[in-house]
Write a protein that holds these residues in place. Structure first.
Motif, PDB file in Angstrom:
ATOM      1  N   MET A  88      -8.397  17.230 -12.148  1.00 15.79           N
ATOM      2  CA  MET A  88      -8.745  16.838 -11.242  1.00 15.79           C
ATOM      3  C   MET A  88     -10.493  16.786 -10.748  1.00 15.79           C
ATOM      4  O   MET A  88     -10.910  15.492  -9.733  1.00 15.79           O
ATOM      5  N   GLU A  89     -10.705  17.000 -11.724  1.00 16.54           N
ATOM      6  CA  GLU A  89     -12.403  16.403 -12.567  1.00 16.54           C
ATOM      7  C   GLU A  89     -12.910  14.711 -12.508  1.00 16.54           C
ATOM      8  O   GLU A  89     -13.452  14.196 -11.768  1.00 16.54           O
ATOM      9  N   TYR A  90     -11.459  14.416 -13.331  1.00 17.11           N
ATOM     10  CA  TYR A  90     -11.226  13.312 -13.898  1.00 17.11           C
ATOM     11  C   TYR A  90     -11.145  12.217 -12.696  1.00 17.11           C
ATOM     12  O   TYR A  90     -10.975  11.098 -12.160  1.00 17.11           O
ATOM     13  N   LEU A 146      -9.122   4.753  -8.669  1.00 14.73           N
ATOM     14  CA  LEU A 146      -8.287   5.498  -8.205  1.00 14.73           C
ATOM     15  C   LEU A 146      -9.148   5.043  -6.550  1.00 14.73           C
ATOM     16  O   LEU A 146      -9.710   5.066  -6.195  1.00 14.73           O
ATOM     17  N   PRO A 147      -7.362   4.675  -6.416  1.00 17.39           N
ATOM     18  CA  PRO A 147      -7.512   4.515  -4.220  1.00 17.39           C
ATOM     19  C   PRO A 147      -8.201   6.114  -4.439  1.00 17.39           C
ATOM     20  O   PRO A 147      -7.678   6.798  -4.233  1.00 17.39           O
ATOM     21  N   GLU A 148      -9.723   5.600  -2.663  1.00 17.68           N
ATOM     22  CA  GLU A 148     -10.319   6.688  -2.287  1.00 17.68           C
ATOM     23  C   GLU A 148      -8.970   8.068  -1.427  1.00 17.68           C
ATOM     24  O   GLU A 148      -9.310   9.356  -1.410  1.00 17.68           O
ATOM     25  N   ASN A 149      -7.791   7.803  -1.298  1.00 18.52           N
ATOM     26  CA  ASN A 149      -6.970   7.963   0.202  1.00 18.52           C
ATOM     27  C   ASN A 149      -5.639   9.053  -1.114  1.00 18.52           C
ATOM     28  O   ASN A 149      -5.017   9.603  -0.327  1.00 18.52           O
ATOM     29  N   THR A 150      -6.279   9.113  -2.711  1.00 21.40           N
ATOM     30  CA  THR A 150      -5.406   9.997  -3.031  1.00 21.40           C
ATOM     31  C   THR A 150      -5.234  11.362  -2.699  1.00 21.40           C
ATOM     32  O   THR A 150      -6.269  11.957  -3.467  1.00 21.40           O
ATOM     33  N   THR A 151      -4.447  11.762  -3.259  1.00 19.91           N
ATOM     34  CA  THR A 151      -4.584  13.271  -2.781  1.00 19.91           C
ATOM     35  C   THR A 151      -4.252  14.064  -3.559  1.00 19.91           C
ATOM     36  O   THR A 151      -3.076  13.762  -5.354  1.00 19.91           O
ATOM     37  N   GLN A 199       1.078  -0.993   0.142  1.00 16.24           N
ATOM     38  CA  GLN A 199      -0.074  -0.547   0.124  1.00 16.24           C
ATOM     39  C   GLN A 199       0.536   1.126  -0.039  1.00 16.24           C
ATOM     40  O   GLN A 199       2.252   1.380   0.924  1.00 16.24           O
ATOM     41  N   VAL A 200       0.688   2.502  -0.805  1.00 16.57           N
ATOM     42  CA  VAL A 200       1.576   3.982  -0.937  1.00 16.57           C
ATOM     43  C   VAL A 200      -0.125   4.345  -0.293  1.00 16.57           C
ATOM     44  O   VAL A 200      -1.388   4.453  -0.616  1.00 16.57           O
ATOM     45  N   ASP A 201       0.626   5.899   0.062  1.00 13.73           N
ATOM     46  CA  ASP A 201      -0.013   7.419  -0.262  1.00 13.73           C
ATOM     47  C   ASP A 201      -0.294   7.675  -1.322  1.00 13.73           C
ATOM     48  O   ASP A 201       0.824   8.855  -1.921  1.00 13.73           O
ATOM     49  N   PRO A 202      -1.258   7.512  -2.154  1.00 12.45           N
ATOM     50  CA  PRO A 202      -0.920   8.175  -3.608  1.00 12.45           C
ATOM     51  C   PRO A 202      -1.281   9.520  -3.746  1.00 12.45           C
ATOM     52  O   PRO A 202      -1.945  10.459  -3.290  1.00 12.45           O
ATOM     53  N   GLN A 203      -0.292   9.596  -4.628  1.00 12.43           N
ATOM     54  CA  GLN A 203      -0.381  11.386  -4.574  1.00 12.43           C
ATOM     55  C   GLN A 203       0.309  12.194  -6.081  1.00 12.43           C
ATOM     56  O   GLN A 203       0.577  11.787  -7.212  1.00 12.43           O
ATOM     57  N   ILE A 204      -0.814  13.128  -5.886  1.00 12.93           N
ATOM     58  CA  ILE A 204      -0.549  13.611  -7.772  1.00 12.93           C
ATOM     59  C   ILE A 204      -0.463  14.962  -7.508  1.00 12.93           C
ATOM     60  O   ILE A 204      -1.041  15.383  -6.914  1.00 12.93           O
ATOM     61  N   ILE A 205       1.056  15.209  -8.350  1.00 16.17           N
ATOM     62  CA  ILE A 205       1.236  16.765  -8.212  1.00 16.17           C
ATOM     63  C   ILE A 205       1.330  17.651  -9.446  1.00 16.17           C
ATOM     64  O   ILE A 205       1.726  17.191 -10.473  1.00 16.17           O
ATOM     65  N   ILE A 206       0.492  19.221  -9.170  1.00 16.16           N
ATOM     66  CA  ILE A 206       0.359  19.826 -10.747  1.00 16.16           C
ATOM     67  C   ILE A 206       0.895  20.567 -10.567  1.00 16.16           C
ATOM     68  O   ILE A 206       0.870  21.629  -9.936  1.00 16.16           O
ATOM     69  N   TYR A 207       2.159  20.438 -11.510  1.00 16.66           N
ATOM     70  CA  TYR A 207       3.569  21.146 -11.791  1.00 16.66           C
ATOM     71  C   TYR A 207       3.829  22.211 -12.725  1.00 16.66           C
ATOM     72  O   TYR A 207       2.751  21.929 -13.421  1.00 16.66           O
ATOM     73  N   GLY A 208       4.468  23.225 -13.034  1.00 24.66           N
ATOM     74  CA  GLY A 208       4.759  24.083 -14.168  1.00 24.66           C
ATOM     75  C   GLY A 208       6.349  24.094 -14.349  1.00 24.66           C
ATOM     76  O   GLY A 208       6.963  23.186 -13.792  1.00 24.66           O
ATOM     77  N   GLY A 209       6.843  25.316 -14.645  1.00 22.68           N
ATOM     78  CA  GLY A 209       6.398  26.557 -15.364  1.00 22.68           C
ATOM     79  C   GLY A 209       4.707  26.923 -14.123  1.00 22.68           C
ATOM     80  O   GLY A 209       5.050  26.764 -13.271  1.00 22.68           O
ATOM     81  N   GLU A 210       4.238  27.489 -14.190  1.00 22.33           N
ATOM     82  CA  GLU A 210       2.622  28.388 -13.550  1.00 22.33           C
ATOM     83  C   GLU A 210       1.760  27.611 -14.241  1.00 22.33           C
ATOM     84  O   GLU A 210       0.964  27.708 -15.173  1.00 22.33           O
ATOM     85  N   PRO A 211       1.381  25.902 -13.955  1.00 23.45           N
ATOM     86  CA  PRO A 211       0.309  24.901 -14.040  1.00 23.45           C
ATOM     87  C   PRO A 211      -1.520  25.644 -14.362  1.00 23.45           C
ATOM     88  O   PRO A 211      -2.252  25.892 -14.823  1.00 23.45           O
ATOM     89  N   LYS A 251     -12.206  24.895  -4.653  1.00 17.05           N
ATOM     90  CA  LYS A 251     -12.981  24.527  -2.946  1.00 17.05           C
ATOM     91  C   LYS A 251     -13.731  23.164  -3.194  1.00 17.05           C
ATOM     92  O   LYS A 251     -13.695  22.871  -2.551  1.00 17.05           O
ATOM     93  N   LYS A 252     -14.455  23.306  -4.606  1.00 22.14           N
ATOM     94  CA  LYS A 252     -14.976  22.070  -4.867  1.00 22.14           C
ATOM     95  C   LYS A 252     -13.738  20.022  -4.849  1.00 22.14           C
ATOM     96  O   LYS A 252     -14.596  19.549  -4.819  1.00 22.14           O
ATOM     97  N   VAL A 253     -12.450  20.503  -5.175  1.00 24.38           N
ATOM     98  CA  VAL A 253     -11.584  19.566  -4.914  1.00 24.38           C
ATOM     99  C   VAL A 253     -11.697  18.818  -3.442  1.00 24.38           C
ATOM    100  O   VAL A 253     -10.688  19.440  -2.590  1.00 24.38           O
ATOM    101  N   GLU A 254     -11.722  17.828  -3.707  1.00 30.65           N
ATOM    102  CA  GLU A 254     -11.427  16.478  -2.718  1.00 30.65           C
ATOM    103  C   GLU A 254      -9.530  16.296  -2.254  1.00 30.65           C
ATOM    104  O   GLU A 254      -9.249  16.443  -3.531  1.00 30.65           O
ATOM    105  N   ASN A 255      -9.120  16.638  -1.017  1.00 38.16           N
ATOM    106  CA  ASN A 255      -8.229  15.688  -0.705  1.00 38.16           C
ATOM    107  C   ASN A 255      -7.433  17.087  -1.547  1.00 38.16           C
ATOM    108  O   ASN A 255      -6.333  16.153  -2.118  1.00 38.16           O
TER     109      ASN A 255
END
Length: 339
Positions: A174-176, A186-191, A151-163, A210-214
């Protein structure tokens, strides 16, 4: 009892010693007299007579904690071997827990220490990520997570440049992610962590985030206005502090999880402790992170040479970390090492 071959004794302050298992990372803090009972035992064997010299109530609790952290064990057992084999086995499993989505390599800032822009040729044309590419990356990440052995704690990092320059694709991505979490792909604990300079955040963007979870937002801010604007300017040369502050305020006002990332330069190195207190008192931050200059233009005007910068930076970060611990704040760079 036998002491683990991986047990180390680390001298601390106030007569305390940390018994530390370098294999399992188990730690138990004891007084020096107790540490001596174990540390001075020949060949790692602790006679029962020495253990019985400890106060009864302390002895039972201590042995339980030492056993739980695999620092000592009965002579008939040898968990070191099993743990060692398990970790060696795990090293062969390349579990992936982080996905970076680079929304664009363009940026509306022209920071003097930016190692990304400094490496671009003069005729470089910035690119932006398409929604198709973003979805492919997210789908591949979901597939990899399904195949992970542990098990891992999945993390999606949005980066740039300026994203935020590619906010349309960013928001749809993020909606996807939310859709895949709801479907179980995707695991529920994905941040999701969004790294931004904060200047482009307006009411619309803040409401969407504000509407995006985690979601955690990390805003780059190097300190008070004079410190921040010394390096972080627009391409026109205008300072960016006011716009960064406005964007971060919009997030904080909405209760969005917001932390700050501070790059250490010659403008804040000597008073990094005061800058850290400013972040706490000004924003009431709960999470914080330091960035160290990467070889590039920002290194050209530091005080002294690179070695002295590294030594002084390390010293200042540790000093600030001690302050952050006192006030209950997570400082990412040191906490990664602690963990």
């Amino acid at each position: 009892m036998r002491i683990s071959d991986f047990c180390h004794f680390v001298q601390g302050k106030n007569g305390l010693v940390a018994m530390y298992n370098a294999l399992t990372l188990g730690v138990v803090i004891v007084d020096k007299a107790t540490a001596d009972v174990f540390q001075q035992s020949a060949r790692g064997i602790v006679p029962i007579s020495k253990i019985q010299d400890l106060p009864h109530e302390q002895r039972e609790s201590l042995l339980a904690r030492l056993s739980e952290n695999k620092l000592v064990f009965p002579l008939s057992e040898n968990p070191d071997h099993d743990d060692y084999c398990q970790i060696r086995k795990g090293l062969n499993c390349a579990n992936i827990g982080i996905l970076y989505l680079l929304m664009t390599d363009a940026c509306n800032f022209g920071c003097s220490y930016c190692y990304i822009e400094s490496g671009m040729p003069e005729n470089h044309v910035p690119s932006t990520m398409s929604l198709e590419t973003a979805k492919k990356g997210i789908n591949l990440f979901a597939q990899v997570l399904r195949n992970n052995h542990d098990q891992v704690d999945p993390q999606i990092i949005i980066y740039g440049g300026e994203p935020l320059l590619n906010f349309s694709v960013l928001s749809k991505s993020m909606e996807y992610v939310t859709q895949l979490k709801m479907s179980g792909a995707l695991p529920e604990n994905t941040t999701i962590t969004l790294n931004t300079n904060g200047s482009l955040i307006d009411e619309k963007i803040a409401d969407a985030l504000k509407k995006v979870e985690n979601l955690d937002v990390a805003i780059s801010l190097d300190g008070p206005e004079d410190v921040h604007d010394a390096c972080r300017k627009y391409h026109s040369g205008k300072g960016t502090f006011a716009d960064t502050l406005r964007g971060s305020s919009l997030l904080l006002d909405r209760g969005i999880s917001t932390g700050f990332s501070c790059t250490i330069t010659k403008h804040n190195l000597d008073n990094l402790y005061e800058v850290s207190k400013w972040f706490v008192e000004e924003f009431g931050v709960k999470s914080f992170g330091f960035n160290i200059l990467i070889d590039g233009p920002g290194m050209d005007d530091i005080k002294g040479d690179r070695d002295s910068y590294a030594q002084e930076t390390a010293s200042q970060i540790i000093k600030c970390f001690q302050y952050f611990r006192e006030v209950g704040i997570h400082e990412d760079r040191i906490m990664r090492k602690v963990n």
